[in-house]
Enzyme design. Structure first.
Site, PDB file in Angstrom:
ATOM      1  CG  LEU A   1      19.263 -47.311  11.600  1.00  0.00           C
ATOM      2  CD1 LEU A   1      18.945 -47.298  10.420  1.00  0.00           C
ATOM      3  CD2 LEU A   1      19.368 -48.711  12.158  1.00  0.00           C
TER       4      LEU A   1
ATOM      5  N   GLY B   1      28.992 -36.552  11.344  1.00  0.00           N
ATOM      6  CA  GLY B   1      28.986 -35.254  11.700  1.00  0.00           C
ATOM      7  C   GLY B   1      28.194 -34.162  11.209  1.00  0.00           C
ATOM      8  CG  MET B   2      26.257 -33.882   7.462  1.00  0.00           C
ATOM      9  SD  MET B   2      26.841 -32.401   7.442  1.00  0.00           S
ATOM     10  CE  MET B   2      25.103 -31.553   7.545  1.00  0.00           C
TER      11      MET B   2
ATOM     12  CE  LYS C   1      23.020 -38.473   7.408  1.00  0.00           C
ATOM     13  NZ  LYS C   1      24.044 -39.123   7.523  1.00  0.00           N
TER      14      LYS C   1
ATOM     15  CB  VAL D   1      19.432 -49.022   2.228  1.00  0.00           C
ATOM     16  CG1 VAL D   1      20.695 -50.207   1.345  1.00  0.00           C
ATOM     17  CG2 VAL D   1      19.280 -47.817   1.696  1.00  0.00           C
TER      18      VAL D   1
ATOM     19  CG  ASP E   1      31.559 -36.433   2.474  1.00  0.00           C
ATOM     20  OD1 ASP E   1      33.011 -36.738   2.186  1.00  0.00           O
ATOM     21  OD2 ASP E   1      30.650 -36.829   3.523  1.00  0.00           O
TER      22      ASP E   1
ATOM     23  CE  LYS F   1      32.064 -39.430   4.537  1.00  0.00           C
ATOM     24  NZ  LYS F   1      32.099 -38.663   5.768  1.00  0.00           N
TER      25      LYS F   1
END
Length: 398
Positions: A28, A32-33, A51, A110, A152, A154
Site C-alpha cells: 500500500l 520513514g518507519m 505496518k 481502512v 506526528d 499530519k
C-alpha cells in the site's frame, strides 16, 4: 520481506507472515518507519493492514544484539499502548508480531485515501474542514484520555474513508518509538511539528494540538502555515519556533472569525496559550459549526426563503450528498447526468451552508469536467459556469 507484485503474490506464490496467519495481498505504501501492506487474517478471515518496521534499519543495531532486542521489547510495549485507544476516528490496533525478521503491527484496514490527496492547492470546503477537524480532535481526545500522544499528526496520517467520508487517524505511537530508539529516520518534514518538538523535546498533548492547527490551516488556506514540502527542515523548525503565520482570514474570504481564532490559538508558540485539551477543541469546532448554520439560516431568510431552524442540518446533508457523489462518480463517471445532478445538489448545499467560495469551486470543477467530456460549448458546462457566477455574485442574495 519478500518483494510483492501489484496483485500481492510474489513470483513464488502467496506470501504469509506471522506463522502463516497473515496472507500478504498488496503493497500500500512506504514511509520513514517502514512499509504498509494490505493483508488477510487467515484465522478470522478479515482484511487487515500490516505496518512493517525495519527494526535493524531503524535502530542501526545488528539483529540479535542487545540493542536490537531492547528495541523490539519497546515496540511491543508501544503496540500495547496504541491498542488501548478504542475510538471511531482512530484506526484500531489488533496485534503486534516480532517473531520474524521485520516486526509489524496488525491494524484495521481502512478503505480510504489520506488527507494529503485532498489538501495542497485549493482550500477545502468549510464544512469539510470543520467536520474532519472535529473528528480528528475527538480521536485525539480519546487517545489523550488513555495517556497516548500521537506526536506526528499530519495529513499523511489521517485517512478519509470512502464509504462515509470519516476520519481515521493512523500511526499512533510510532514517532515515540522512533524517538526512544534514537532512530534517524525521516518522520516527514517538520511542516506540522510543534515548536517544542522542533527543539527535540517530548512535548505533551498540546503538541498534538499544535500539529492539528497546522493541518487545519492547510485545509482552510490550501497550504501549511510555513513553507512547503520542498522547504529546508532546519528553516521550517526556526519558523515554527519564532515566526507567527499570516491569519487564515487574511488570505481566504469567508473564513468565520471563530474558526480563524481557533486555528491561531492552536498555533500559539507557548503550549500554555493553546486550548487546554482536545475536548476544548471539539467544543470550539461545534460552535463554529453552529455559526455556519446560523449564517445559512440568515442567508435563506434574506433571500425570501422560508426561515429554517438555526440548526439547518447542513453537516449531515452535505456528508450524505458527498457519499452519493462518490458512488455515482465511480459508477458512471464525473460528467454523467445523474452524477452532475448530485454534484449540483452538493454545490447548492455548500453555498447555502455559508461557504459561497466552496459552491463556486464545485461548480467550476463541474464545468471543467463537462468541457473535457462534451466540449467547450456544451450546455452542461455553460450551465455549471453560470451557477458558479451566481455564487460569485452573492448566491441567493442576488
Amino acid at each position: 520481506m519478500r518483494e510483492l507484485g501489484s496483485a500481492g503474490s510474489s513470483e513464488d506464490g502467496p506470501v504469509f507472515v506471522g506463522d502463516g496467519r497473515y496472507e500478504l495481498i498488496r503493497h500500500l505504501g512506504s514511509g520513514g518507519m517502514g512499509d504498509v501492506v494490505a493483508a488477510r487474517d487467515v484465522r478470522l478471515d478479515r482484511r487487515v493492514a500490516l505496518k512493517f518496521l525495519g527494526a535493524a534499519r531503524l535502530t542501526g543495531a545488528t539483529p540479535g544484539s542487545e540493542r536490537h532486542i531492547r528495541a523490539l521489547e519497546l515496540f511491543v510495549r508501544e503496540g500495547h499502548t496504541m491498542a488501548r485507544v478504542d475510538h471511531t476516528y482512530v484506526a484500531t490496533i489488533y496485534d503486534c508480531d516480532v517473531g520474524g525478521a521485520d516486526p509489524f503491527l496488525v491494524m484495521e484496514h481502512v478503505d480510504g485515501r489520506p488527507l494529503t490527496e485532498y489538501v495542497g492547492g485549493d482550500p477545502l470546503l468549510l464544512e469539510q474542514t470543520v467536520r474532519w477537524s472535529g473528528q480528528i480532535a475527538e480521536g485525539l481526545a480519546a487517545a489523550h484520555r488513555e495517556g497516548v500522544m500521537h506526536r506526528d499528526i499530519k495529513p499523511a496520517n489521517i485517512l478519509i474513508t470512502h464509504d462515509n467520508s470519516e476520519v481515521r487517524i493512523i500511526d499512533f505511537g510510532l514517532a515515540r518509538f522512533a524517538d526512544a530508539t534514537e532512530s534517524h529516520t525521516d518522520m516527514g518534514t517538520p511542516l506540522y511539528r510543534s515548536p517544542e518538538r522542533c527543539r527535540f523535546e517530548s512535548g505533551d498533548e498540546r503538541s498534538d494540538l499544535y500539529s492539528l492547527g497546522c493541518v487545519m490551516y492547510e485545509m482552510v488556506t490550501g497550504w501549511p502555515p510555513f513553507g512547503d514540502r520542498h522547504s529546508d527542515a532546519a528553516a521550517l523548525a526556526k519558523e515554527h519556533q519564532h515566526r507567527s503565520p499570516v491569519r487564515p482570514a487574511r488570505q481566504v474570504p469567508d473564513v468565520p472569525d471563530a474558526l480563524d481564532g481557533l486555528i491561531m490559538a492552536l498555533l500559539a508558540k507557548n503550549p500554555a496559550d493553546r486550548p487546554q485539551n482536545a475536548h476544548a477543541v471539539v467544543r470550539a469546532l461545534q460552535e463554529v459549526e453552529r455559526t455556519l448554520e446560523a449564517m445559512a439560516a440568515k442567508r435563506r431568510l434574506v433571500s425570501g426563503h422560508t426561515a429554517p431552524q438555526v440548526d439547518a442540518g447542513f453537516t449531515e446533508r452535505i456528508r450524505v450528498t458527498e457519499k452519493r457523489v462518490r458512488r455515482l462518480t465511480l459508477q458512471f463517471g464525473p460528467a454523467h447526468g445523474e452524477t452532475l445532478a448530485a454534484r449540483s445538489e452538493l454545490a447548492e448545499l455548500t453555498g447555502e451552508s455559508g461557504d459561497e467560495r466552496g459552491a463556486m469551486e464545485l461548480y467550476e470543477q463541474m464545468g471543467r469536467d463537462c468541457q473535457r467530456r462534451y466540449g467547450p460549448h456544451d450546455h452542461r458546462a455553460l450551465d455549471a459556469f453560470e451557477k458558479m457566477t451566481r455564487w460569485i455574485e452573492g448566491g441567493y442574495e442576488r
